[in-house]
Design a protein around this motif. Structure first.
Motif, mmCIF file in Angstrom:
data_model
loop_
_atom_site.group_PDB
_atom_site.id
_atom_site.type_symbol
_atom_site.label_atom_id
_atom_site.label_comp_id
_atom_site.label_asym_id
_atom_site.label_seq_id
_atom_site.Cartn_x
_atom_site.Cartn_y
_atom_site.Cartn_z
ATOM 1 N N THR A 216 0.833 -1.202 0.000
ATOM 2 C CA THR A 216 0.000 0.000 0.000
ATOM 3 C C THR A 216 0.860 1.241 0.000
ATOM 4 N N HIS A 217 1.908 1.200 0.803
ATOM 5 C CA HIS A 217 2.790 2.370 0.867
ATOM 6 C C HIS A 217 3.511 2.589 -0.449
ATOM 7 N N ILE A 218 3.911 1.516 -1.086
ATOM 8 C CA ILE A 218 4.557 1.666 -2.388
ATOM 9 C C ILE A 218 3.602 2.295 -3.383
ATOM 10 N N ARG A 219 2.352 1.834 -3.331
ATOM 11 C CA ARG A 219 1.354 2.406 -4.241
ATOM 12 C C ARG A 219 1.166 3.895 -3.957
ATOM 13 N N LEU A 220 1.087 4.248 -2.672
ATOM 14 C CA LEU A 220 0.953 5.668 -2.313
ATOM 15 C C LEU A 220 2.151 6.459 -2.805
ATOM 16 N N ASN A 221 3.300 5.818 -2.703
ATOM 17 C CA ASN A 221 4.536 6.440 -3.171
ATOM 18 C C ASN A 221 4.440 6.768 -4.653
ATOM 19 N N ILE A 222 3.991 5.791 -5.408
ATOM 20 C CA ILE A 222 3.863 5.993 -6.857
ATOM 21 C C ILE A 222 2.809 7.054 -7.153
ATOM 22 N N ASN A 223 1.700 7.001 -6.440
ATOM 23 C CA ASN A 223 0.649 8.000 -6.643
ATOM 24 C C ASN A 223 1.179 9.404 -6.392
ATOM 25 N N ALA A 224 1.940 9.555 -5.316
ATOM 26 C CA ALA A 224 2.464 10.878 -4.980
ATOM 27 C C ALA A 224 3.408 11.370 -6.070
ATOM 28 N N ARG A 225 4.203 10.436 -6.581
ATOM 29 C CA ARG A 225 5.124 10.824 -7.638
ATOM 30 C C ARG A 225 4.356 11.276 -8.894
ATOM 31 N N GLU A 226 3.305 10.538 -9.190
ATOM 32 C CA GLU A 226 2.506 10.885 -10.362
ATOM 33 C C GLU A 226 1.811 12.234 -10.167
ATOM 34 N N ARG A 227 1.311 12.459 -8.966
ATOM 35 C CA ARG A 227 0.682 13.759 -8.694
ATOM 36 C C ARG A 227 1.693 14.885 -8.863
ATOM 37 N N ARG A 228 2.886 14.637 -8.337
ATOM 38 C CA ARG A 228 3.922 15.655 -8.431
ATOM 39 C C ARG A 228 4.256 15.937 -9.893
ATOM 40 N N ARG A 229 4.324 14.866 -10.662
ATOM 41 C CA ARG A 229 4.629 15.032 -12.082
ATOM 42 C C ARG A 229 3.549 15.864 -12.772
ATOM 43 N N MET A 230 2.295 15.563 -12.468
ATOM 44 C CA MET A 230 1.208 16.309 -13.090
ATOM 45 C C MET A 230 1.184 17.753 -12.598
ATOM 46 N N HIS A 231 1.523 17.966 -11.337
ATOM 47 C CA HIS A 231 1.593 19.336 -10.832
ATOM 48 C C HIS A 231 2.678 20.123 -11.561
ATOM 49 N N ASP A 232 3.810 19.474 -11.795
ATOM 50 C CA ASP A 232 4.879 20.138 -12.534
ATOM 51 C C ASP A 232 4.411 20.501 -13.941
ATOM 52 N N LEU A 233 3.704 19.552 -14.532
ATOM 53 C CA LEU A 233 3.183 19.810 -15.878
ATOM 54 C C LEU A 233 2.221 20.993 -15.858
ATOM 55 N N ASN A 234 1.361 21.040 -14.879
ATOM 56 C CA ASN A 234 0.396 22.138 -14.783
ATOM 57 C C ASN A 234 1.099 23.463 -14.484
ATOM 58 N N ASP A 235 2.153 23.397 -13.675
ATOM 59 C CA ASP A 235 2.921 24.620 -13.410
ATOM 60 C C ASP A 235 3.509 25.165 -14.711
ATOM 61 N N ALA A 236 4.019 24.247 -15.515
ATOM 62 C CA ALA A 236 4.589 24.672 -16.799
ATOM 63 C C ALA A 236 3.506 25.272 -17.690
ATOM 64 N N LEU A 237 2.328 24.687 -17.664
ATOM 65 C CA LEU A 237 1.233 25.242 -18.456
ATOM 66 C C LEU A 237 0.841 26.627 -17.948
ATOM 67 N N ASP A 238 0.858 26.793 -16.633
ATOM 68 C CA ASP A 238 0.555 28.111 -16.072
ATOM 69 C C ASP A 238 1.568 29.148 -16.544
ATOM 70 N N GLU A 239 2.838 28.735 -16.551
ATOM 71 C CA GLU A 239 3.871 29.665 -17.027
ATOM 72 C C GLU A 239 3.654 30.002 -18.494
ATOM 73 N N LEU A 240 3.251 28.989 -19.246
ATOM 74 C CA LEU A 240 2.975 29.224 -20.669
ATOM 75 C C LEU A 240 1.831 30.218 -20.828
ATOM 76 N N ARG A 241 0.802 30.097 -19.993
ATOM 77 C CA ARG A 241 -0.343 31.016 -20.088
ATOM 78 C C ARG A 241 0.074 32.460 -19.833
ATOM 79 N N THR A 242 1.115 32.629 -19.036
ATOM 80 C CA THR A 242 1.516 33.998 -18.706
ATOM 81 C C THR A 242 2.235 34.692 -19.861
ATOM 82 N N VAL A 243 2.733 33.924 -20.819
ATOM 83 C CA VAL A 243 3.516 34.544 -21.889
ATOM 84 C C VAL A 243 2.806 34.541 -23.229
#
Length: 388
Positions: A216-243
């Motif tokens: 279960t913890h490994i799965r949570l670990n993977i989920n957190a990593r995936e969330r972080r990855r998607m957050h990074d992607l969204n951050d990049a999209l936000d930066e793109l929106r600003t320019v």
DNA sequence: TAGGCCATCTGGTCCT
DNA sequence: AGGACCAGATGGCCTA
């Protein structure tokens, strides 16, 4: 006795930024209900010291202190409410266990409503921890600076999820206090991973049940990593929106992801066209003895400053984008990659109101504006960059 | 209320 | 082996 202490949305959101309001309204119905129950419970006992959850009632102060509870909670695989709940736990005197045992259970079931089983398990485990024990000190440094290094995180001796969560919130607050520059925002998830890994090491001689916990913890670990990855992607999209050029305003709905990408693509293409056009203008102006056509004079005036030139091009840019979106909405998503790109080398008169296909821009905008679904019309009208 | 958009979880695949 | 990446499924929120 149990008179209503319902919290009005206005009283909770007054004076807060839109993001804070969104954080607040991000509570699920069950969690909001739980908060209200706790509020009634607190009122019933006439004491703010009574309930271990009393801090949750004052959602305004919670928001003021931990606007990033959503992010922290997300990094830990639990709800914002749970993150905020814990943020208050360590500032509240120890509860009377005989008084709160059953209430604890009912609150837990309410708080975990709507959660995935994994997240509910994490929250349940966290709430089952010793609620009365103070947060242990790692190194005596109380100003939070020690969270700057991953080494100190890794060497943290605790495997207490509540304390880990508190550290994340403290450090996140530190990150916000540093203007978002002082600390890697992804460290919280890393800390969770470290905590979970330490937990897994401690379970190496595990029973089947503990082995499941480890999985279960490994799965949570993977989920957190995936969330972080998607957050990074969204951050990049936000930066793109600003320019990219569209009306940035709280009154204008944020561009969707696909609209952002389409607009950015067309913007890049138009910049290329603009450079090519500038080159032609300069070549023309260098020719001696050639009278300048009336239309070209205006173009050269626009070319004198980049912003003006940009405004000059934006009409065509948005016509292209509107057409892309119209195509997108008329076709299936499978045709995303098949939308015809604009011609790489537009004719010299591309700065006029005729687009590269010979369609009049105003005509095209009118046609596409009735068609597009993906982009707010107010955002499309960015050549003037005015809010509607 | 339907549709659009989004976040999250999840299992699979690929890469280092 | 572990992490990155991807796509499908699911459910919530918002708007017309």
């Amino acid at each position: 006795m149990m008179e209503s202490t319902a919290i009005s949305a206005e009283s909770l959101t007054s004076g807060f930024s839109p993001s804070a309001v969104r954080t607040l309204t991000g509570l699920t119905a069950g969690q909001a209900s739980a908060a209200q129950q706790m509020s009634q419970y607190q009122h019933h006992h006439h004491s703010s010291q009574c309930s271990p959850y009393s801090g949750l009632f004052n959602v305004s102060s919670v928001l003021a202190e931990h606007l990033n509870a959503t992010r922290v909670g997300s990094a830990f695989g639990i709800s914002p409410a749970a993150a905020m709940l814990h943020s208050h736990h360590h500032r509240i005197p120890a509860p009377d266990p005989t008084h709160h045992q059953s209430h604890h259970q009912s609150m837990l079931s309410s708080l975990t409503e709507g959660m995935t089983p994994l997240n509910a398990n994490v929250l349940a485990a966290a709430m089952s921890a010793d609620l009365s024990s103070p947060a242990p000190s790692t190194d005596g440094d109380s100003n939070g600076d020690h969270y700057h290094t991953e080494d100190s995180i890794t060497s943290a001796p605790e495997d207490n999820k509540l304390f880990t969560l508190k550290r994340a919130i403290q450090a996140q607050a530190h990150y916000v206090g540093a203007g978002g520059k002082g600390l890697d925002p992804s460290f919280a998830a890393k800390e969770q991973e470290n905590s979970l890994m330490n937990g897994n090491k401690n379970r190496c001689n595990a029973s089947p049940k503990k082995h499941r916990l480890g999985k279960t913890h490994i799965r949570l670990n993977i989920n957190a990593r995936e969330r972080r990855r998607m957050h990074d992607l969204n951050d990049a999209l936000d930066e793109l929106r600003t320019v990219i050029p569209y009306a940035h305003s709280p009154s204008v709905r944020k561009l969707s992801k696909i609209a952002t990408l389409l607009l950015a693509k067309n913007y890049i293409l138009m910049q290329g066209n603009a450079l090519e056009e500038l080159r032609r203008i300069i070549v023309y102006m260098n020719q001696s003895g050639v009278p300048m056509p009336p239309g070209m004079a205006a173009t050269c005036t626009a070319a004198a400053s980049l912003p003006s030139l940009h405004a000059h091009f934006s009409q065509e840019l948005h016509a292209m984008t509107a057409q892309s979106i119209a195509n997108l909405n008329n076709n299936t998503t499978a045709n995303y990659a098949n939308s015809p790109p604009p011609p790489p080398h537009p004719p010299p008169n591309s700065m006029s109101n005729m687009n590269s296909n010979g369609t009049h821009v105003s005509e095209m905008m009118e046609k596409s504006s009735t068609n597009h679904k993906l982009m707010p019309s107010s955002a499309l009208n960015c050549s003037q960059c005015v809010d509607k």
